[in-house]
Scaffold this motif. Sequence first.
Motif, short mmCIF file in Angstrom:
data_model
loop_
_atom_site.label_atom_id
_atom_site.label_comp_id
_atom_site.label_asym_id
_atom_site.label_seq_id
_atom_site.Cartn_x
_atom_site.Cartn_y
_atom_site.Cartn_z
N ALA A 81 0.77 -0.93 0.05
CA ALA A 81 -0.09 -0.38 0.25
C ALA A 81 1.33 1.31 0.35
N ARG A 82 2.08 1.10 0.90
CA ARG A 82 2.67 2.37 0.70
C ARG A 82 3.62 2.47 -0.58
N ASP A 83 4.20 1.58 -0.83
CA ASP A 83 4.40 1.44 -2.62
C ASP A 83 3.85 2.27 -3.00
N GLU A 84 2.51 1.93 -3.18
CA GLU A 84 1.73 2.31 -4.33
C GLU A 84 2.03 3.93 -4.41
N ASP A 85 1.74 4.70 -2.42
CA ASP A 85 1.69 5.95 -2.55
C ASP A 85 2.55 6.32 -3.04
N TYR A 86 4.23 5.66 -2.70
CA TYR A 86 5.78 6.76 -3.16
C TYR A 86 5.79 6.14 -4.64
N THR A 118 5.65 13.10 3.38
CA THR A 118 5.78 13.44 4.87
C THR A 118 4.00 12.82 5.55
N GLU A 119 3.32 12.94 4.74
CA GLU A 119 2.23 12.21 5.34
C GLU A 119 2.65 10.64 5.21
N ILE A 120 2.26 10.32 3.96
CA ILE A 120 3.22 8.64 3.60
C ILE A 120 3.72 8.58 4.75
N ALA A 121 4.63 9.26 5.25
CA ALA A 121 5.57 8.14 5.83
C ALA A 121 5.51 8.26 7.13
N ALA A 122 4.32 9.13 7.30
CA ALA A 122 3.96 8.84 9.12
C ALA A 122 3.62 7.80 9.01
N ILE A 123 2.77 6.90 7.99
CA ILE A 123 1.85 6.10 7.98
C ILE A 123 2.52 4.82 7.51
N ASP A 124 3.89 4.81 6.72
CA ASP A 124 4.22 3.79 6.72
C ASP A 124 4.67 3.08 7.87
N GLY A 127 8.47 0.69 6.46
CA GLY A 127 9.40 1.38 6.02
C GLY A 127 8.70 0.69 4.68
N ALA A 128 8.71 0.86 3.51
CA ALA A 128 8.52 -0.09 2.22
C ALA A 128 9.48 0.61 1.68
N THR A 129 10.22 -0.01 1.01
CA THR A 129 11.10 0.04 0.15
C THR A 129 11.26 1.63 -1.05
N GLY A 130 9.58 1.97 -1.44
CA GLY A 130 9.74 2.97 -2.24
C GLY A 130 9.72 4.36 -1.80
N ARG A 131 10.04 4.37 -0.65
CA ARG A 131 10.31 6.07 0.00
C ARG A 131 11.29 6.26 -0.34
N LEU A 132 12.81 5.70 -0.70
CA LEU A 132 13.96 6.25 -1.23
C LEU A 132 13.80 6.28 -2.45
N ALA A 134 11.55 7.71 -3.88
CA ALA A 134 10.59 8.61 -3.72
C ALA A 134 11.12 10.42 -2.95
N GLU A 135 11.34 9.72 -2.14
CA GLU A 135 12.62 10.93 -1.23
C GLU A 135 14.04 11.30 -2.08
N SER A 136 14.61 10.55 -2.86
CA SER A 136 16.11 11.06 -3.91
C SER A 136 15.01 12.28 -5.12
N LEU A 137 13.70 11.85 -5.59
CA LEU A 137 13.24 12.07 -6.52
C LEU A 137 12.59 13.57 -6.06
N ILE A 138 12.44 13.86 -5.40
CA ILE A 138 11.89 15.49 -4.11
C ILE A 138 13.11 15.68 -4.16
#
Length: 167
Positions: A81-86, A118-124, A127-132, A134-138
């Motif tokens: 679910a979080r990877d989809e958001d990321y 930040t909102e997605i990370a709060a419900i991650d 630690g879904a892998t997709g965060r890395l 999204a974080e680097s692109l932003i």
Amino acid sequence: KKATAEEFGLDRVKIWRRLQGIGAVAVKNTVYALPANAETQEDFEWLLKEIVEGGGEAMVCEARLVDGLSDGQVRALFDAARDEDYEGLAKEARALSTAQDETDELPAQVRRLRKRLTEIAAIDFFGATGRLTAESLIAGLEARIAEDKEMTEEQPRAATSLIGRVW
């Protein structure tokens, strides 16, 4: 006659969105799960109150899965679910980074992406892998904006250094 959520004035889509907003995942059609901690329990209790005030029925219970899904499979549901958001964020960030025309709206768009991250990370919760990605692109977009701002601020100084010179 069995009453429906609509008859009680409940909007199922609204409840479903609220569940998504607090990071819950569906383990069955109408059974949603969150990791057991004080914060997630409070989130569920607020939602329960809203459902009951709307005339619906709901309950919050703490459970351990005995049969069916393993803990690892439930964790995978959360991560998916979080990877989809990321991935949605990453897609938006890629679109902004490849846009040819620089607009004054870019900083606001990037701030919106950062806020959503930040909102997605709060419900991650795991630690879904997709965060890395999204974080680097932003972060790359933020660096580009800072660089553009720096270059814009330097241009007037360069022009003032030519004043009073003889050519």
